[in-house]
Design a protein around this motif. Structure first.
Motif, PDB file in Angstrom:
ATOM      1  N   SER A 160       0.812  -1.216   0.000  1.00 53.21           N
ATOM      2  CA  SER A 160       0.000   0.000   0.000  1.00 53.21           C
ATOM      3  C   SER A 160       0.846   1.266   0.000  1.00 53.21           C
ATOM      4  CB  SER A 160      -0.936   0.015   1.213  1.00 53.21           C
ATOM      5  OG  SER A 160      -0.200   0.094   2.424  1.00 53.21           O
ATOM      6  N   THR A 161       2.143   1.140   0.268  1.00 52.46           N
ATOM      7  CA  THR A 161       3.039   2.297   0.173  1.00 52.46           C
ATOM      8  C   THR A 161       3.985   2.179  -1.025  1.00 52.46           C
ATOM      9  OG1 THR A 161       4.656   1.309   1.702  1.00 52.46           O
ATOM     10  CG2 THR A 161       2.953   2.711   2.658  1.00 52.46           C
ATOM     11  N   MET A 162       3.715   1.226  -1.912  1.00 51.34           N
ATOM     12  CA  MET A 162       4.467   1.048  -3.160  1.00 51.34           C
ATOM     13  C   MET A 162       5.923   0.660  -2.940  1.00 51.34           C
ATOM     14  SD  MET A 162       2.413   1.291  -5.721  1.00 51.34           S
ATOM     15  CE  MET A 162       3.478   1.548  -7.152  1.00 51.34           C
ATOM     16  N   ARG A 163       6.227   0.032  -1.807  1.00 50.68           N
ATOM     17  CA  ARG A 163       7.591  -0.462  -1.630  1.00 50.68           C
ATOM     18  C   ARG A 163       7.827  -1.656  -2.545  1.00 50.68           C
ATOM     19  NH1 ARG A 163       7.853  -2.230   4.271  1.00 50.68           N
ATOM     20  NH2 ARG A 163       5.682  -2.704   3.769  1.00 50.68           N
ATOM     21  N   GLY A 164       9.083  -1.784  -2.964  1.00 53.94           N
ATOM     22  CA  GLY A 164       9.476  -2.974  -3.705  1.00 53.94           C
ATOM     23  C   GLY A 164       9.192  -2.933  -5.183  1.00 53.94           C
ATOM     24  N   SER A 165       9.000  -4.118  -5.744  1.00 53.42           N
ATOM     25  CA  SER A 165       9.002  -4.321  -7.197  1.00 53.42           C
ATOM     26  C   SER A 165       7.612  -4.226  -7.815  1.00 53.42           C
ATOM     27  CB  SER A 165       9.588  -5.705  -7.494  1.00 53.42           C
ATOM     28  OG  SER A 165       8.818  -6.718  -6.847  1.00 53.42           O
ATOM     29  N   ALA A 166       6.814  -3.253  -7.419  1.00 50.81           N
ATOM     30  CA  ALA A 166       5.420  -3.184  -7.885  1.00 50.81           C
ATOM     31  C   ALA A 166       5.305  -3.162  -9.403  1.00 50.81           C
ATOM     32  CB  ALA A 166       4.731  -1.961  -7.282  1.00 50.81           C
ATOM     33  N   ALA A 167       6.150  -2.388 -10.075  1.00 46.43           N
ATOM     34  CA  ALA A 167       6.068  -2.290 -11.538  1.00 46.43           C
ATOM     35  C   ALA A 167       6.322  -3.640 -12.193  1.00 46.43           C
ATOM     36  CB  ALA A 167       7.070  -1.255 -12.049  1.00 46.43           C
ATOM     37  N   ALA A 168       7.314  -4.364 -11.713  1.00 49.81           N
ATOM     38  CA  ALA A 168       7.615  -5.679 -12.280  1.00 49.81           C
ATOM     39  C   ALA A 168       6.496  -6.671 -11.999  1.00 49.81           C
ATOM     40  CB  ALA A 168       8.941  -6.192 -11.715  1.00 49.81           C
ATOM     41  N   GLN A 169       5.863  -6.545 -10.852  1.00 45.08           N
ATOM     42  CA  GLN A 169       4.740  -7.432 -10.536  1.00 45.08           C
ATOM     43  C   GLN A 169       3.588  -7.211 -11.510  1.00 45.08           C
ATOM     44  OE1 GLN A 169       3.763  -7.245  -6.263  1.00 45.08           O
ATOM     45  NE2 GLN A 169       5.857  -6.525  -5.954  1.00 45.08           N
ATOM     46  N   VAL A 170       3.311  -5.966 -11.831  1.00 47.95           N
ATOM     47  CA  VAL A 170       2.260  -5.666 -12.806  1.00 47.95           C
ATOM     48  C   VAL A 170       2.615  -6.266 -14.162  1.00 47.95           C
ATOM     49  CG1 VAL A 170       1.115  -3.813 -14.077  1.00 47.95           C
ATOM     50  CG2 VAL A 170       1.476  -3.599 -11.608  1.00 47.95           C
ATOM     51  N   THR A 171       3.862  -6.110 -14.559  1.00 52.96           N
ATOM     52  CA  THR A 171       4.309  -6.670 -15.849  1.00 52.96           C
ATOM     53  C   THR A 171       4.110  -8.180 -15.887  1.00 52.96           C
ATOM     54  OG1 THR A 171       5.941  -4.905 -16.150  1.00 52.96           O
ATOM     55  CG2 THR A 171       6.305  -6.959 -17.363  1.00 52.96           C
ATOM     56  N   GLY A 172       4.532  -8.874 -14.835  1.00 52.52           N
ATOM     57  CA  GLY A 172       4.407 -10.327 -14.796  1.00 52.52           C
ATOM     58  C   GLY A 172       2.963 -10.780 -14.769  1.00 52.52           C
ATOM     59  N   ALA A 173       2.136 -10.096 -13.982  1.00 46.10           N
ATOM     60  CA  ALA A 173       0.726 -10.480 -13.897  1.00 46.10           C
ATOM     61  C   ALA A 173       0.024 -10.329 -15.244  1.00 46.10           C
ATOM     62  CB  ALA A 173       0.030  -9.634 -12.829  1.00 46.10           C
ATOM     63  N   LEU A 174       0.278  -9.223 -15.929  1.00 45.08           N
ATOM     64  CA  LEU A 174      -0.367  -9.008 -17.218  1.00 45.08           C
ATOM     65  C   LEU A 174       0.106 -10.009 -18.267  1.00 45.08           C
ATOM     66  CD1 LEU A 174      -0.452  -5.109 -17.514  1.00 45.08           C
ATOM     67  CD2 LEU A 174      -2.369  -6.657 -17.052  1.00 45.08           C
ATOM     68  N   ALA A 175       1.392 -10.328 -18.248  1.00 43.94           N
ATOM     69  CA  ALA A 175       1.912 -11.291 -19.230  1.00 43.94           C
ATOM     70  C   ALA A 175       1.181 -12.617 -19.121  1.00 43.94           C
ATOM     71  CB  ALA A 175       3.414 -11.481 -19.024  1.00 43.94           C
ATOM     72  N   ALA A 176       0.935 -13.071 -17.893  1.00 41.97           N
ATOM     73  CA  ALA A 176       0.263 -14.351 -17.698  1.00 41.97           C
ATOM     74  C   ALA A 176      -1.245 -14.241 -17.932  1.00 41.97           C
ATOM     75  CB  ALA A 176       0.542 -14.872 -16.288  1.00 41.97           C
ATOM     76  N   TRP A 177      -1.866 -13.170 -17.462  1.00 43.77           N
ATOM     77  CA  TRP A 177      -3.318 -13.034 -17.599  1.00 43.77           C
ATOM     78  C   TRP A 177      -3.723 -12.853 -19.051  1.00 43.77           C
ATOM     79  CZ3 TRP A 177      -6.848 -14.588 -14.487  1.00 43.77           C
ATOM     80  CH2 TRP A 177      -8.163 -14.120 -14.554  1.00 43.77           C
ATOM     81  N   ARG A 178      -2.876 -12.203 -19.844  1.00 40.09           N
ATOM     82  CA  ARG A 178      -3.197 -12.018 -21.261  1.00 40.09           C
ATOM     83  C   ARG A 178      -3.176 -13.326 -22.041  1.00 40.09           C
ATOM     84  NH1 ARG A 178       0.367  -6.459 -21.967  1.00 40.09           N
ATOM     85  NH2 ARG A 178      -1.320  -4.997 -21.432  1.00 40.09           N
ATOM     86  N   GLU A 179      -2.609 -14.362 -21.479  1.00 45.16           N
ATOM     87  CA  GLU A 179      -2.688 -15.676 -22.105  1.00 45.16           C
ATOM     88  C   GLU A 179      -4.124 -16.202 -22.074  1.00 45.16           C
ATOM     89  OE1 GLU A 179       0.091 -18.003 -19.905  1.00 45.16           O
ATOM     90  OE2 GLU A 179       1.846 -16.875 -20.614  1.00 45.16           O
ATOM     91  N   ARG A 180      -4.939 -15.641 -21.181  1.00 48.72           N
ATOM     92  CA  ARG A 180      -6.348 -16.037 -21.080  1.00 48.72           C
ATOM     93  C   ARG A 180      -7.290 -14.947 -21.568  1.00 48.72           C
ATOM     94  NH1 ARG A 180      -6.765 -18.013 -14.792  1.00 48.72           N
ATOM     95  NH2 ARG A 180      -4.519 -18.226 -14.440  1.00 48.72           N
ATOM     96  N   VAL A 181      -6.925 -13.690 -21.295  1.00 53.16           N
ATOM     97  CA  VAL A 181      -7.825 -12.571 -21.579  1.00 53.16           C
ATOM     98  C   VAL A 181      -7.111 -11.575 -22.488  1.00 53.16           C
ATOM     99  CG1 VAL A 181      -9.224 -10.716 -20.606  1.00 53.16           C
ATOM    100  CG2 VAL A 181      -8.927 -12.867 -19.332  1.00 53.16           C
ATOM    101  N   THR A 182      -7.485 -11.531 -23.738  1.00 55.09           N
ATOM    102  CA  THR A 182      -6.863 -10.622 -24.693  1.00 55.09           C
ATOM    103  C   THR A 182      -7.155  -9.163 -24.316  1.00 55.09           C
ATOM    104  OG1 THR A 182      -7.113 -12.273 -26.448  1.00 55.09           O
ATOM    105  CG2 THR A 182      -6.724  -9.988 -27.119  1.00 55.09           C
ATOM    106  N   GLY A 183      -6.123  -8.336 -24.420  1.00 52.98           N
ATOM    107  CA  GLY A 183      -6.313  -6.917 -24.173  1.00 52.98           C
ATOM    108  C   GLY A 183      -6.394  -6.517 -22.712  1.00 52.98           C
ATOM    109  N   ALA A 184      -5.987  -7.408 -21.822  1.00 53.58           N
ATOM    110  CA  ALA A 184      -6.049  -7.086 -20.396  1.00 53.58           C
ATOM    111  C   ALA A 184      -5.097  -5.940 -20.050  1.00 53.58           C
ATOM    112  CB  ALA A 184      -5.691  -8.321 -19.564  1.00 53.58           C
ATOM    113  N   PHE A 185      -5.494  -5.133 -19.093  1.00 56.94           N
ATOM    114  CA  PHE A 185      -4.650  -4.033 -18.619  1.00 56.94           C
ATOM    115  C   PHE A 185      -4.859  -3.875 -17.117  1.00 56.94           C
ATOM    116  CE2 PHE A 185      -8.722  -2.253 -19.803  1.00 56.94           C
ATOM    117  CZ  PHE A 185      -9.013  -1.325 -18.803  1.00 56.94           C
TER     118      PHE A 185
END
Length: 411
Positions: A83-108
């Motif tokens: 909740s205070t944006m410590r750590g690798s938040a940007a990379a976590q978003v990148t990884g989550a989207l890469a995997a979720w887009r395998e199921r849901v096209t155009g996810a953001f």
């Protein structure tokens, strides 16, 4: 994929618990998974811990993507970041989207770490803690993952911000337009009403909108995504002996531990001893006594050189070994874990496979029971290190001791 299963991917254990308890409150059967065997079932919310917060960007993205893929049955995904944006938040978003887009096209990603109940808000794209830009608070000099700026679009390179005004339908349209061009869209929320409007917009967009935030946005989404209107089955608790484990080096949590020792002078303090086996240290500290409250806290950062992350990892492992030895001798009725890395190490050392999350004893302090391992059935409470008043831990213990019904305790 099933719309009746929610997958929560969290970068540390206490955050996972704080997030998934919001689904328990809304009637979802809620689990905090600790191993590879994930609980399953209809209308279930399952939280998976990636330990990505303190990782470098590459491993953090990979760990987050792997967790999303492991939640194969989930029809909805929630990415829990600090909740205070410590750590690798940007990379976590990148990884989550890469995997979720395998199921849901155009996810953001729709990013809003606001949690007004704990003083976290987002205004004009700036993350505030108690009304102060986050980089000017304790998070700015965190010993492991300091936050260098308070601007969310700077913390999430390539992200864009959209205005949060108007109704949910208008907000959904703006999010969809921005998400067509950017991987992540940042949204303000100054209060719970703002989070509820954002949650309505996310629901309108369906699975392609991946909410990324703290427990605040999760609380708004949980009833909107479904669940069971019936009250969750909260554990009956008769707490006599309590083991409190402090692994966080945050100044807030350390002050809470000091207040516990002051308010309850009968509390036994145990600290890892360099060169001493954990069972020997536990035996020497406890003797033949079974005190009502034992506080095991990590030692001051000393010892071999290394990065802050390496030292934190060693400290968590040493603490977990000592906690296991103390647990074997005291058989506590409840374990209170303060700090995500240490909580993760302790539960792994105790051999638990999951926590069945059932309720909370305070805002941001979930409660459940351990599943699996020699401490199976033990009540467990988790709390992140960086929030609360000086008396929060004392208040949590008082709540636990009086928590003998199915009613949630929210002081």
């Amino acid at each position: 994929m099933s719309e009746h299963t929610v997958g929560v991917v969290a970068d540390d254990l206490t955050g996972a618990g704080d997030c998934v308890v919001q689904f328990a409150r809304a009637g979802w059967t809620s689990h905090l998974a600790l191993g590879r065997d994930l609980p399953a079932g209809e209308r279930a919310a399952v939280a998976v811990v990636t330990d990505a917060r303190a990782q470098d960007d590459g491993p953090a993205a990979a760990a987050t993507a792997a967790a999303v893929r492991a939640l194969a049955d989930a029809g909805r995904l929630y990415v829990k970041i600090d909740s205070t944006m410590r750590g690798s938040a940007a990379a976590q978003v990148t990884g989550a989207l890469a995997a979720w887009r395998e199921r849901v096209t155009g996810a953001f990603a729709v990013v809003c770490p606001s949690y007004p109940a704990l003083g976290r808000t987002v205004s004009e794209g700036v993350l505030l803690v108690g009304g102060v830009p986050v980089a000017a608070t304790g998070a700015g000099h965190d010993p492991v993952t300091p936050v260098r700026t308070s601007d969310l679009t700077a913390l999430l390179p390539g992200a864009v911000r959209v205005p949060a005004d108007g109704d949910a339908a208008a907000l959904a349209d703006r999010l969809a337009a921005a998400g067509a061009a950017a991987d992540a869209v940042v949204v303000d929320a100054l209060d719970d009403a703002g989070l509820e409007r954002l949650a309505d917009a996310v629901v309108l967009l369906g699975a392609r909108a991946v909410p990324v935030g703290s427990a605040g946005l999760a609380a708004a989404l949980a009833p909107r995504w479904g669940g069971d209107r019936a009250a969750p089955d909260r554990p009956r608790v008769a707490v006599g002996r309590t083991l409190v484990v402090l692994s966080s080096l945050n100044e807030v949590s350390r002050g809470q531990a000091d207040e516990l020792l002051r308010a309850e002078p009968g509390t036994l303090l145990v600290i890892p001893e360099a060169g001493t086996r954990p069972d020997e240290a536990a035996a020497r500290a406890l003797g033949t006594d079974l005190p009502a409250t034992v506080l095991v806290r990590t030692a001051e950062p000393t010892g071999p050189a290394g990065t802050g992350r390496e030292r934190a990892g060693r400290a968590a492992a040493e603490l977990a070994d000592l906690v296991a030895a103390v647990t074997e001798r005291t058989r506590p009725h409840a374990v209170v874990l303060i700090g995500g890395d240490g909580a993760r190490a302790v539960l792994a050392r105790l051999g638990a496979r999951s926590v069945r999350v059932a309720g909370s004893v305070a805002e941001g302090v979930p409660l459940g029971r351990l599943e699996g391992g020699p401490a199976h059935g033990t009540v467990v409470v988790t709390k992140a290190g960086g929030f609360g008043t000086r008396r929060t831990v004392v208040d949590v213990l008082e709540s636990l001791r009086s928590y003998s019904s199915h009613q949630e305790v929210n002081p």
